[in-house]
Design a protein around this motif. Sequence first.
Motif, PDB file in Angstrom:
ATOM      1  N   THR A  96      29.388 -42.485 -38.293  1.00 44.27           N
ATOM      2  CA  THR A  96      29.808 -42.839 -36.940  1.00 44.27           C
ATOM      3  C   THR A  96      31.333 -42.933 -36.919  1.00 44.27           C
ATOM      4  O   THR A  96      31.936 -43.505 -37.824  1.00 44.27           O
ATOM      5  N   CYS A  97      31.946 -42.379 -35.887  1.00 47.80           N
ATOM      6  CA  CYS A  97      33.403 -42.380 -35.767  1.00 47.80           C
ATOM      7  C   CYS A  97      33.811 -42.916 -34.401  1.00 47.80           C
ATOM      8  O   CYS A  97      33.377 -42.387 -33.362  1.00 47.80           O
ATOM      9  N   LYS A  98      34.636 -43.952 -34.401  1.00 47.37           N
ATOM     10  CA  LYS A  98      35.182 -44.535 -33.174  1.00 47.37           C
ATOM     11  C   LYS A  98      36.706 -44.516 -33.251  1.00 47.37           C
ATOM     12  O   LYS A  98      37.268 -44.616 -34.344  1.00 47.37           O
ATOM     13  N   ILE A 111      34.056 -44.695 -26.768  1.00 48.46           N
ATOM     14  CA  ILE A 111      33.630 -43.343 -27.131  1.00 48.46           C
ATOM     15  C   ILE A 111      33.336 -43.311 -28.627  1.00 48.46           C
ATOM     16  O   ILE A 111      34.017 -43.969 -29.415  1.00 48.46           O
ATOM     17  N   MET A 112      32.299 -42.578 -29.016  1.00 50.49           N
ATOM     18  CA  MET A 112      31.922 -42.508 -30.427  1.00 50.49           C
ATOM     19  C   MET A 112      31.307 -41.144 -30.733  1.00 50.49           C
ATOM     20  O   MET A 112      30.523 -40.611 -29.947  1.00 50.49           O
ATOM     21  N   LEU A 113      31.685 -40.603 -31.882  1.00 51.98           N
ATOM     22  CA  LEU A 113      31.095 -39.369 -32.385  1.00 51.98           C
ATOM     23  C   LEU A 113      30.073 -39.700 -33.464  1.00 51.98           C
ATOM     24  O   LEU A 113      30.344 -40.521 -34.347  1.00 51.98           O
ATOM     25  N   LYS A 242      40.863 -37.487 -22.182  1.00 44.98           N
ATOM     26  CA  LYS A 242      41.919 -38.295 -22.799  1.00 44.98           C
ATOM     27  C   LYS A 242      41.766 -38.360 -24.322  1.00 44.98           C
ATOM     28  O   LYS A 242      42.693 -38.748 -25.032  1.00 44.98           O
ATOM     29  N   TYR A 243      40.590 -37.988 -24.822  1.00 45.68           N
ATOM     30  CA  TYR A 243      40.296 -38.126 -26.250  1.00 45.68           C
ATOM     31  C   TYR A 243      40.092 -36.774 -26.932  1.00 45.68           C
ATOM     32  O   TYR A 243      39.606 -36.724 -28.061  1.00 45.68           O
ATOM     33  N   LEU A 244      40.476 -35.681 -26.262  1.00 45.93           N
ATOM     34  CA  LEU A 244      40.266 -34.358 -26.849  1.00 45.93           C
ATOM     35  C   LEU A 244      40.942 -34.182 -28.203  1.00 45.93           C
ATOM     36  O   LEU A 244      40.318 -33.659 -29.140  1.00 45.93           O
ATOM     37  N   PRO A 245      42.195 -34.608 -28.386  1.00 49.13           N
ATOM     38  CA  PRO A 245      42.816 -34.457 -29.718  1.00 49.13           C
ATOM     39  C   PRO A 245      42.045 -35.210 -30.806  1.00 49.13           C
ATOM     40  O   PRO A 245      41.869 -34.699 -31.920  1.00 49.13           O
ATOM     41  N   TRP A 246      41.589 -36.414 -30.479  1.00 46.13           N
ATOM     42  CA  TRP A 246      40.824 -37.204 -31.454  1.00 46.13           C
ATOM     43  C   TRP A 246      39.497 -36.525 -31.773  1.00 46.13           C
ATOM     44  O   TRP A 246      39.095 -36.437 -32.941  1.00 46.13           O
ATOM     45  N   LYS A 253      37.847 -32.201 -39.398  1.00 42.87           N
ATOM     46  CA  LYS A 253      37.824 -32.861 -40.719  1.00 42.87           C
ATOM     47  C   LYS A 253      36.411 -33.146 -41.187  1.00 42.87           C
ATOM     48  O   LYS A 253      36.178 -33.403 -42.365  1.00 42.87           O
ATOM     49  N   GLN A 254      35.442 -33.122 -40.209  1.00 38.90           N
ATOM     50  CA  GLN A 254      34.063 -33.524 -40.509  1.00 38.90           C
ATOM     51  C   GLN A 254      34.038 -34.958 -41.021  1.00 38.90           C
ATOM     52  O   GLN A 254      33.164 -35.343 -41.820  1.00 38.90           O
ATOM     53  N   SER A 255      35.007 -35.750 -40.580  1.00 40.35           N
ATOM     54  CA  SER A 255      35.113 -37.122 -41.043  1.00 40.35           C
ATOM     55  C   SER A 255      36.015 -37.888 -40.082  1.00 40.35           C
ATOM     56  O   SER A 255      36.791 -37.302 -39.328  1.00 40.35           O
ATOM     57  N   CYS A 256      35.928 -39.235 -40.131  1.00 37.53           N
ATOM     58  CA  CYS A 256      36.750 -40.068 -39.259  1.00 37.53           C
ATOM     59  C   CYS A 256      38.193 -40.078 -39.748  1.00 37.53           C
ATOM     60  O   CYS A 256      38.457 -40.013 -40.939  1.00 37.53           O
TER      61      CYS A 256
END
Length: 256
Positions: A96-98, A111-113, A242-246, A253-256
């Motif tokens: 999980t990535c926030k 938002i979370m991936l 607003k979060y496209l770069p993130w 990176k396939q990672s946070c």
Amino acid sequence: MHTMNKLLLTVLLTYLGHSVAFGGQIINGKKAKRNSLQYMASVQNDEKHNCGGFLITPDFVLTAAHCNTSNLSVVLGTHNIKKGLGKAVRYNVERTCKPNSYENVKDGSDIMLLKLSREAKLSKSVNKVRLPTKDKVLKPKTKCLAAGWGLTKTGAIVDDLQVVDLEAIDLKVCQKQWDHVDLKLPPNVICAGGYMTDKGTCQGDSGGPLVCNGEAVGIVSFNMKRNCAYPNVPNVYTQISKYLPWIKKVINKQSC
């Protein structure tokens, strides 16, 4: 009278927990057609539906940060979450990535991936949704849709995926309405539904998308707690652009 109303609002907000509830169930929508909205995901805790989400690459689902719980998994390819998996497939969540800026819903960055344990196989029932390609303002009255599982009115739960047509609300109007209940909107949000209409989202199933012109532009974040009797204050969504770069950085990176 104004002072008395202000006092009553203060008491009400104390009871409601600062006026916000995790949002997402569909009010005055309709049952989604079979094999439509193929990007929709059921984000589950201990194999029980917890939040909505949506597939943006074969191995990443986007949802709300406040949906983060233990033992997460994702189910893709289903419209009814009570009939068993059938042709739907469950994916474990590998990571999980926030954003580092996320603290809680009221502070924004909701938002979370979710990195899936393996890539989803795309089919007629499972597909990705497009994201915006650049940061842009969502114009008021833009026609959009929201989708999710659960409440169709306060306390009424359904198992079939519901979809509702909504219009975007001018952010200044949205901010003013939330100011009336003493809540300053967090940055990087957009508003649609739940105000001057009988349609919107409600508590219990956040993380689903707000889709406009075929693009997922928002993530269901919050509304007025425990009140699905619209009209109400506008529903609030995290603004994806607003979060496209993130988002791109995490996916690359396939990672946070």
